[in-house]
Design an enzyme around this catalytic site. Structure first.
Site, PDB file in Angstrom:
ATOM      1  CG  PHE A 187      24.441   5.507 -40.530  1.00  0.00           C
ATOM      2  CD1 PHE A 187      23.982   6.388 -39.513  1.00  0.00           C
ATOM      3  CD2 PHE A 187      23.757   4.291 -40.581  1.00  0.00           C
ATOM      4  CE1 PHE A 187      23.173   5.929 -38.546  1.00  0.00           C
ATOM      5  CE2 PHE A 187      22.937   3.895 -39.754  1.00  0.00           C
ATOM      6  CZ  PHE A 187      22.625   4.491 -38.654  1.00  0.00           C
ATOM      7  CE  LYS A 188      28.661   4.730 -44.348  1.00  0.00           C
ATOM      8  NZ  LYS A 188      29.294   3.661 -44.431  1.00  0.00           N
TER       9      LYS A 188
END
Ligand SMILES: *Cc1c(COP(=O)(O)O)cnc(C)c1O
Length: 408
Positions: A187-188
């Site tokens: 998710f980064k």
């Protein structure tokens, strides 16, 4: 759906990984003159450090592992306190709790980051470090936080997990504090599936972090060695396969950020002014990651109605990011006799209940960003998302009965 780096995984990552697979040398350590040793982790660390403008970088298995090694590197002891914002991510709180270190929470401001003015009120004789979290890619007010830290002789451990590549006043995040930690989870900003990084300008902190991340060893050429003073460590290393992906992703970072900033500017422009709402405060508009676009409404009822129609959530309902929405952590705070439960941080409650995250690069329902655009959205798609958002805001504004119901 994950972060922007995930969308752009391609040939470059595959080629890097094949180097490692063909060599058969999967561990980060090796002899520098061994032709099979591809040194992907070493190179990734050097390249990451150079990108940040930091002296050292240390690759870890995850961002959580980086946080644990970082706290060990600062020689934090059980009972020590660290100051953390009430809006963050469960990993930052858990890392402290695992170390026996007590996370003491602060209110946030309308940048959705730690409020520097609230930090001083939370300092006790046990406080050792301030842990600012650059939430949703937005740099904290590092000038004010740095001043408080300096005044009280505290360490600053920057949690840059959501803001890889972001800059504040022309300097990369992670280099303002004594050290900075990054995450490379899906998710980064950029991703290796899972992975993490620590950066620091201090030789001592680097050495202790290294030791914490591998059984008390110290770095030595391409490998490691025991030293006179070995501290207990864990095994929190990155493998060559992960580092190979990381190198390819890091080379895309500037293009990812440039693209996101452009798309976010288009989105904001297309949305235009929203009566009864504004965008969150950015201390470094040109340096932020632009992974998300946060809209803060004047009234919580309006934000809740907009979220409902869009099929998303207001930020106060985004699970393991909000202090009172993590049952396990809430119980910990309660057991510790610390402020806990909704109402313990009224300013944070207020701001988050009025906020909605629109996705730009990180499309994550868990962050409340299930609606918006992604890094590959076309101009038409951006315009459509903006139009829909404006339409829903107007609809919610005309929905007087809803407002009255909530007011009663
Ligand atoms: C993602 C994240 C972490 C932890 O990263 P992992 O790589 O998933 O362990 C820590 N802090 C914050 C603020 C994060 O968003």
């Amino acid at each position: 759906m994950p972060g922007p780096g995930w969308y752009w995984i391609g040939e470059e990552e595959t080629r890097e990984v094949l180097d490692v697979m063909k060599s058969g040398h999967l561990v980060r350590y090796g002899k520098l003159d061994d032709p099979r040793f591809q040194q992907k982790t070493r190179l990734f660390e050097q390249e990451f450090a150079a990108h940040c403008g930091a002296k050292h970088a240390l690759a870890t298995a995850t961002g959580s592992a980086a946080l644990v090694a970082a706290m060990k590197a600062l020689q934090l002891k059980p009972g020590d306190e660290v100051i953390v914002p009430a809006y963050g991510f469960v990993a930052t709180y858990s890392a402290a709790v695992f170390m026996g270190v007590v996370p003491v929470l602060t209110e946030i401001g309308d940048d959705l980051n730690m409020d520097p003015e609230d930090i001083e009120r939370r300092i006790t004789p046990r406080t050792k470090a301030i842990v600012p979290i650059h939430m949703l890619g937005n740099p904290c007010n590092m000038e004010a936080i740095g001043a408080v830290a300096e005044k009280h002789g505290l360490f600053v451990l920057e949690d840059v997990c959501q803001a890889t590549g972001a800059a504040y006043r022309g300097r990369k995040l992670g280099t303002f504090g004594h050290l900075g930690v990054f995450s490379l989870n899906a998710f980064k900003v950029i991703t290796t599936g899972d992975g993490g990084m620590i950066v620091t300008n201090s030789d001592d902190i680097y050495d202790r972090a290294f030791s914490a991340h591998d059984q008390g060893y110290h770095p030595f050429e391409g490998g490691k060695r025991p030293a006179e003073q070995n501290a207990l460590g864990l095994k929190l290393c990155m493998t060559e396969l992960t580092a190979a992906v990381g190198r390819a992703q890091l080379r895309k970072l500037d293009l990812i950020l440039g693209t996101l900033r452009q798309k976010k500017a288009k989105l904001k422009n297309a949305i235009g002014p929203i009566p009864g709402a504004r965008f969150r405060t950015l201390h470094a508009p040109e340096g932020e990651c632009a992974t998300l676009c946060t809209v803060i409404f004047d009234r919580a009822e309006r934000a809740a109605r907009v979220a409902e129609i869009l099929g998303t959530r207001t930020v106060d309902n985004t699970g393991w990011h909000v202090y009172d929405k993590m049952d396990h952590f809430d119980q910990y705070l309660k057991d510790q006799g610390r402020p806990h439960g909704r109402g313990a941080f009224p300013r944070t409650d207020d701001i988050l209940s009025r906020s909605i995250n629109l996705s730009v690069g990180v499309v994550d329902a868990g962050l409340g960003a299930g609606f918006g655009i992604c890094i590959d959205s076309t101009d038409d798609e951006i315009q459509q998302a903006a139009d829909q958002f404006q339409r829903v805001c107007r609809l919610a504004a005309s929905d007087k009965s809803q407002d009255q119901n909530h007011a009663c």
